[in-house]
Scaffold this active site. Structure first.
Site, short mmCIF file in Angstrom:
data_model
loop_
_atom_site.label_atom_id
_atom_site.label_comp_id
_atom_site.label_asym_id
_atom_site.label_seq_id
_atom_site.Cartn_x
_atom_site.Cartn_y
_atom_site.Cartn_z
CG ASN A 128 7.87 4.81 2.46
OD1 ASN A 128 9.00 5.16 2.76
ND2 ASN A 128 6.83 5.01 3.25
CD GLU B 279 1.81 9.51 4.67
OE1 GLU B 279 0.84 9.37 3.91
OE2 GLU B 279 2.30 8.56 5.29
#
Length: 183
Positions: free
Chosen positions: A47, A82
């Site tokens: 990210n 995640e």
């Protein structure tokens, strides 16, 4: 709302409800239930380096691979960020560890489609098993979470297990059995 909007996998709420029913059935039938917690390694770097849209696509592709590799009797959910959870009814520890290792290898081999990343995803996995439904989902989740953190502390991209003690006294977490899978 049973599913996660991004991945299409079941959400945490639904997973907990399914786990309650599965543990009740395991207790009634005196069978085992294994839980795998899976966490993408170093996902924050994806990210931070490539942006959240790329991170979202990684999550979608990993989720699809996990779905393809799960049995119809298993319940797969995204439980946050995640992190994923796989409930495996009627599955003993040995079999759960084999599934976990197969999933680890599958994720490691993903060639992310349409993404120009300098790395392939890897996953750390924590495994635990309840025999006869003698533990609650929260208790089992704690054992699997402890195993997941061991996998991360021991270098990531690996499978670890922490099994509950023979009794259902959750305060006796020190009596849990630990197992490593070296690849």
């Amino acid at each position: 709302m049973l599913t996660d909007e991004l991945t299409g996998l079941y959400n945490r709420r639904h997973l907990v409800n399914v786990a309650f029913a599965a543990l009740t059935q395991a207790k009634r039938e005196k069978t085992s239930l294994s839980i795998l917690l899976l966490d993408l390694d170093f996902f924050k770097r994806v990210n931070d380096t490539y942006g959240h849209p790329i991170g979202d696509e990684v999550l979608r592709q990993v989720s699809e691979r996990l779905r393809q590799c799960s049995r119809p009797t298993d319940t797969l959910g995204r439980i946050g960020g995640e992190e994923f959870c796989l409930l495996m009814p009627a599955t003993h520890t040995h079999d759960a560890l084999q599934v976990a290792e197969r999933l680890r290898r599958e994720i490691e081999s993903i060639a992310l489609k349409g993404l120009e990343l300098n790395a392939t995803p890897t996953v750390s996995i924590g495994v635990t098993t309840s025999n006869g439904g003698s533990f609650t989902f929260d208790e089992l989740y704690s054992f699997a979470d402890k195993a997941l953190y061991q996998a991360k502390e021991l270098g990531r991209n690996r499978v670890e297990s922490v099994l509950p003690p023979k009794t259902s006294n959750f305060d006796n977490i020190e009596g849990a059995y630990t197992h490593s899978v070296i690849h």
